[in-house]
Design an enzyme around this catalytic site. Structure first.
Site, mmCIF file in Angstrom:
data_model
loop_
_atom_site.group_PDB
_atom_site.id
_atom_site.type_symbol
_atom_site.label_atom_id
_atom_site.label_comp_id
_atom_site.label_asym_id
_atom_site.label_seq_id
_atom_site.Cartn_x
_atom_site.Cartn_y
_atom_site.Cartn_z
ATOM 1 N N CYS A 77 6.054 -33.438 68.200
ATOM 2 C CA CYS A 77 6.376 -32.213 68.927
ATOM 3 C C CYS A 77 7.542 -32.496 69.862
ATOM 4 C CB CYS A 77 5.152 -31.779 69.730
ATOM 5 S SG CYS A 77 5.394 -30.266 70.670
ATOM 6 N N HIS A 80 0.838 -23.613 70.816
ATOM 7 C CA HIS A 80 1.702 -23.654 72.004
ATOM 8 C C HIS A 80 1.532 -22.416 72.873
ATOM 9 C CE1 HIS A 80 4.138 -27.273 71.789
ATOM 10 N NE2 HIS A 80 4.467 -27.056 70.523
ATOM 11 N N GLU A 111 2.430 -24.074 66.187
ATOM 12 C CA GLU A 111 3.219 -23.209 67.073
ATOM 13 C C GLU A 111 2.337 -22.190 67.804
ATOM 14 O OE1 GLU A 111 6.032 -24.245 67.761
ATOM 15 O OE2 GLU A 111 6.381 -25.547 66.042
#
Ligand code: NI
Length: 192
Positions: A100, A146, A143
């Site tokens: 990441c 996140h 994603e």
């Protein structure tokens, strides 16, 4: 071209849930998307989420074309997804290596659902709904995590499978880690 600084793990803002986008047509949304595109391209990621560049809105971006860096992964169309949601289509999980931009220099073995359906909106407000599996499904789960305030190390079940990428490389391949390997990491490690 606005390349934003990437927030790194340890920053408390990365582990908070980002806010829903109420008005997709707001000028701020377009600014966020442009900065995400510029930053993802500059840092060479295949996915980025708004909170990584300091915008705490539920917007993610991912995708790549056929590339020698990812010879085994099918291309994923460049997708901007606003207010993303995931539905798990079956309970099968698979482990694979992830990295990441917010956890630079580290890799870990992360379990993810193999098949999902994801939904959200594109920047024109049109609904997107797609089924995805394997690498594509992994990228989207990473994603969406996140914008939920979850970073990949928080998903690792066996912390012995987490470490510095140069050390892991030498342990797993028995080869010295070189700049050439660094440039090709995605072929082995999947996400950056
Ligand atoms: Ni990430």
């Amino acid at each position: 071209m606005t390349v934003k600084k990437i927030l790194k793990m340890g920053d408390a803002r990365l582990i908070e849930r980002s806010q829903d986008v109420d008005d997709i047509n707001a000028a701020k949304v377009q600014t966020i998307i442009t900065d995400m595109q510029d930053s993802m391209q500059y840092y060479g990621g295949i996915g980025i989420a708004a909170p990584q560049i300091g915008y705490f809105s539920r917007i993610i971006m991912f995708g790549f074309e056929s590339s020698p860096r990812y010879p085994e992964a099918a291309p994923i169309p460049l997708t901007i997804l606003i207010n993303p949601e995931i539905e798990v289509l079956d309970d099968t999980q698979e482990e694979d290596w992830e990295g990441c931009l917010s956890v630079p220099g580290y890799r870990g073995l992360v379990p993810r659902h193999k098949r999902i359906c994801y939904r959200g909106f594109d920047p024109t407000g049109r609904a997107i709904e797609r089924e995805a599996s394997d690498f594509h499904a992994r990228v989207v789960q990473h994603e969406v995590d996140h914008v939920d305030g979850v970073l990949f190390p928080m998903r690792i079940e066996d912390m012995r499978q987490f470490g510095a990428e140069d050390v892991l490389w030498e342990r797993l391949t028995g080869e010295a880690y070189t700049q050439a390997h660094r440039d090709q990491l995605c072929t082995i490690w999947g996400l950056t």
